[in-house]
Design an enzyme around this catalytic site. Structure first.
Site, PDB file in Angstrom:
ATOM      1  N   ASN A   1       0.874  -1.185   0.000  1.00 19.37           N
ATOM      2  CA  ASN A   1       0.000   0.000   0.000  1.00 19.37           C
ATOM      3  C   ASN A   1       0.906   1.229   0.000  1.00 19.37           C
ATOM      4  O   ASN A   1       1.564   1.520   0.989  1.00 19.37           O
ATOM      5  CB  ASN A   1      -0.873  -0.037   1.265  1.00 19.37           C
ATOM      6  CG  ASN A   1      -1.608   1.265   1.506  1.00 19.37           C
ATOM      7  OD1 ASN A   1      -1.740   2.093   0.601  1.00 19.37           O
ATOM      8  ND2 ASN A   1      -2.090   1.452   2.734  1.00 19.37           N
ATOM      9  N   TRP A   2       0.926   1.924  -1.146  1.00 23.05           N
ATOM     10  CA  TRP A   2       1.850   3.070  -1.268  1.00 23.05           C
ATOM     11  C   TRP A   2       1.302   4.331  -0.598  1.00 23.05           C
ATOM     12  O   TRP A   2       1.983   5.358  -0.591  1.00 23.05           O
ATOM     13  CB  TRP A   2       2.147   3.346  -2.749  1.00 23.05           C
ATOM     14  CG  TRP A   2       2.997   2.282  -3.395  1.00 23.05           C
ATOM     15  CD1 TRP A   2       3.471   1.128  -2.811  1.00 23.05           C
ATOM     16  CD2 TRP A   2       3.492   2.270  -4.743  1.00 23.05           C
ATOM     17  NE1 TRP A   2       4.217   0.408  -3.719  1.00 23.05           N
ATOM     18  CE2 TRP A   2       4.246   1.084  -4.901  1.00 23.05           C
ATOM     19  CE3 TRP A   2       3.357   3.139  -5.827  1.00 23.05           C
ATOM     20  CZ2 TRP A   2       4.878   0.760  -6.111  1.00 23.05           C
ATOM     21  CZ3 TRP A   2       3.981   2.822  -7.029  1.00 23.05           C
ATOM     22  CH2 TRP A   2       4.736   1.638  -7.161  1.00 23.05           C
ATOM     23  N   LYS A   3       0.082   4.276  -0.129  1.00 25.97           N
ATOM     24  CA  LYS A   3      -0.528   5.435   0.543  1.00 25.97           C
ATOM     25  C   LYS A   3      -0.395   6.685  -0.344  1.00 25.97           C
ATOM     26  O   LYS A   3      -0.427   6.581  -1.566  1.00 25.97           O
ATOM     27  CB  LYS A   3       0.091   5.644   1.916  1.00 25.97           C
ATOM     28  CG  LYS A   3       0.106   4.365   2.753  1.00 25.97           C
ATOM     29  CD  LYS A   3       0.408   4.623   4.188  1.00 25.97           C
ATOM     30  CE  LYS A   3       0.569   3.292   4.914  1.00 25.97           C
ATOM     31  NZ  LYS A   3       0.412   3.387   6.342  1.00 25.97           N
TER      32      LYS A   3
ATOM     33  N   HIS B   1      -9.270   0.858   5.332  1.00 28.84           N
ATOM     34  CA  HIS B   1      -7.951   1.024   5.974  1.00 28.84           C
ATOM     35  C   HIS B   1      -8.107   1.934   7.184  1.00 28.84           C
ATOM     36  O   HIS B   1      -8.910   2.884   7.162  1.00 28.84           O
ATOM     37  CB  HIS B   1      -6.965   1.623   4.964  1.00 28.84           C
ATOM     38  CG  HIS B   1      -5.551   1.593   5.463  1.00 28.84           C
ATOM     39  ND1 HIS B   1      -5.071   2.528   6.347  1.00 28.84           N
ATOM     40  CD2 HIS B   1      -4.534   0.730   5.227  1.00 28.84           C
ATOM     41  CE1 HIS B   1      -3.802   2.242   6.624  1.00 28.84           C
ATOM     42  NE2 HIS B   1      -3.453   1.154   5.960  1.00 28.84           N
TER      43      HIS B   1
ATOM     44  N   GLU C   1      -6.465   4.311   8.269  1.00 25.61           N
ATOM     45  CA  GLU C   1      -6.272   5.756   8.013  1.00 25.61           C
ATOM     46  C   GLU C   1      -7.527   6.364   7.404  1.00 25.61           C
ATOM     47  O   GLU C   1      -7.853   7.525   7.670  1.00 25.61           O
ATOM     48  CB  GLU C   1      -5.031   5.961   7.120  1.00 25.61           C
ATOM     49  CG  GLU C   1      -3.750   5.705   7.915  1.00 25.61           C
ATOM     50  CD  GLU C   1      -2.572   5.209   7.094  1.00 25.61           C
ATOM     51  OE1 GLU C   1      -2.620   5.287   5.857  1.00 25.61           O
ATOM     52  OE2 GLU C   1      -1.609   4.715   7.712  1.00 25.61           O
TER      53      GLU C   1
ATOM     54  N   GLU D   1      -4.939  -5.412  10.721  1.00 27.62           N
ATOM     55  CA  GLU D   1      -3.934  -4.366  10.894  1.00 27.62           C
ATOM     56  C   GLU D   1      -4.165  -3.654  12.230  1.00 27.62           C
ATOM     57  O   GLU D   1      -4.955  -2.693  12.296  1.00 27.62           O
ATOM     58  CB  GLU D   1      -4.041  -3.352   9.758  1.00 27.62           C
ATOM     59  CG  GLU D   1      -3.803  -3.960   8.397  1.00 27.62           C
ATOM     60  CD  GLU D   1      -3.240  -2.939   7.424  1.00 27.62           C
ATOM     61  OE1 GLU D   1      -2.172  -3.207   6.865  1.00 27.62           O
ATOM     62  OE2 GLU D   1      -3.827  -1.868   7.253  1.00 27.62           O
TER      63      GLU D   1
ATOM     64  N   GLY E   1       2.796   1.813  10.852  1.00 30.20           N
ATOM     65  CA  GLY E   1       3.735   2.927  10.711  1.00 30.20           C
ATOM     66  C   GLY E   1       4.460   3.285  11.999  1.00 30.20           C
ATOM     67  O   GLY E   1       5.074   4.354  12.094  1.00 30.20           O
TER      68      GLY E   1
ATOM     69  N   SER F   1       3.878  -2.589  10.264  1.00 31.36           N
ATOM     70  CA  SER F   1       5.332  -2.592  10.367  1.00 31.36           C
ATOM     71  C   SER F   1       5.970  -3.920   9.958  1.00 31.36           C
ATOM     72  O   SER F   1       6.919  -4.386  10.589  1.00 31.36           O
ATOM     73  CB  SER F   1       5.769  -2.192  11.778  1.00 31.36           C
ATOM     74  OG  SER F   1       5.308  -0.884  12.076  1.00 31.36           O
TER      75      SER F   1
ATOM     76  N   GLY G   1       2.884  -1.254   4.260  1.00 31.14           N
ATOM     77  CA  GLY G   1       2.869   0.161   3.935  1.00 31.14           C
ATOM     78  C   GLY G   1       4.282   0.642   3.632  1.00 31.14           C
ATOM     79  O   GLY G   1       4.804   0.475   2.525  1.00 31.14           O
ATOM     80  N   GLY G   2       4.909   1.235   4.637  1.00 30.26           N
ATOM     81  CA  GLY G   2       6.217   1.873   4.474  1.00 30.26           C
ATOM     82  C   GLY G   2       7.236   1.046   3.709  1.00 30.26           C
ATOM     83  O   GLY G   2       7.909   1.554   2.798  1.00 30.26           O
TER      84      GLY G   2
END
Ligand code: PEP
Length: 252
Positions: free
Chosen positions: A11-13, A97, A99, A169, A175, A215, A236-237
């Site tokens: 997920n590149w956000k 998600h 976020e 998640e 993150g 993470s 993600g990251g």
């Protein structure tokens, strides 16, 4: 029961311009050219979907979107429809998600509408669920997840849901660099699989893929993937860098 195919999703956000997304996906196509036996997805921002789609078309990588709106079309400024995602080359869509739930008002009801709209358009929803740190500390983890899954999937038949993917998640792990231990992840994944069994039967609970997200890094993915009910990772990251993401896909 057929073995569930491992699924590594990135997920590149809200990262990467179109040219950056093109460069990253070109590198990923090269790095992942020998991949077999795993499903791989990247979810760039909306603006880069169509360009990335052309680059990954002949590769093992599938395209996903990070969100959608449930209406087919209309005066909904700023929104993206399921058919638009399909026409940009998407196979998957991330829904609910944390976020989106935290900053953009997504909730179990809107998540349910989004899952329905995705399925009707032939997209595979990746339904995200997870508890906050406070909820975990107060022993509400299972009740929070129970509600998110039951409401998110309310009104669907077994047949509707045969492609769906769930991503666990925990909010405290997204993150933050704090990963759930493999035992914590397994405990929740088993709970989720049992919940699916209770609601929809053992055919779906045996085949549904439950990803862990929070993470995930090259140095912790193997132990998480070794857990019997962890079928993949939503990253993600660590999915932003092609070398790191290819290491995640090639975990062993
Ligand atoms: C995510 O955004 O879905 C996620 C799990 O992020 P990170 O891997 O950066 O914790």
């Amino acid at each position: 029961m057929e073995k569930r195919k491992p699924f590594i999703a990135g997920n590149w956000k809200m990262f990467k311009t179109i040219s950056e997304a093109i460069e990253t996906s070109e590198q990923l196509v090269k790095l992942l050219s020998g991949t077999i036996g795993k499903d791989v997805m990247i979810a760039p921002p909306f603006t880069a979907l169509y360009s990335v789609s052309g680059i990954i078309r002949e590769s093992c990588i599938s395209l996903g979107a990070q969100n959608l709106f449930w209406e087919k079309e209309g005066a909904y400024t700023g929104e993206i429809s399921p058919a638009m995602l399909g026409s940009a080359g998407c196979k998957y869509v991330i829904i609910g998600h944390s976020e989106r739930r935290q900053y953009f008002g997504d909730n179990d009801e809107t998540v349910n509408k989004k899952v329905r709209a995705a399925l009707e358009a032939g997209l595979i929803p990746i339904l995200c669920v997870g508890e906050s740190e406070k909820e975990r500390e107060s022993n509400y983890t299972f009740s929070v997840l129970d509600k998110q899954v039951k409401k998110g999937l309310e009104g669907f038949s077994l047949d509707d849901l045969k492609t769906i993917v769930i991503a666990y998640e925990p909010l405290w792990a997204i993150g933050t660099g704090k990963t759930a231990t493999k035992e914590q992840a397994q405990e929740v994944h088993l709970f989720l699989r049992s919940l699916i069994e209770k609601e929809f039967g053992d055919k779906l609970s045996g085949s549904i893929r439950i990803l862990y997200g929070g993470s995930v890094k090259p140095d912790n993915i193997s132990e998480l993937m070794a857990m019997p009910d962890v079928d993949g990772a939503l990253v993600g990251g660590a999915s932003l860098n092609p070398d790191t993401f290819s290491k995640l896909v090639n975990y062993n």
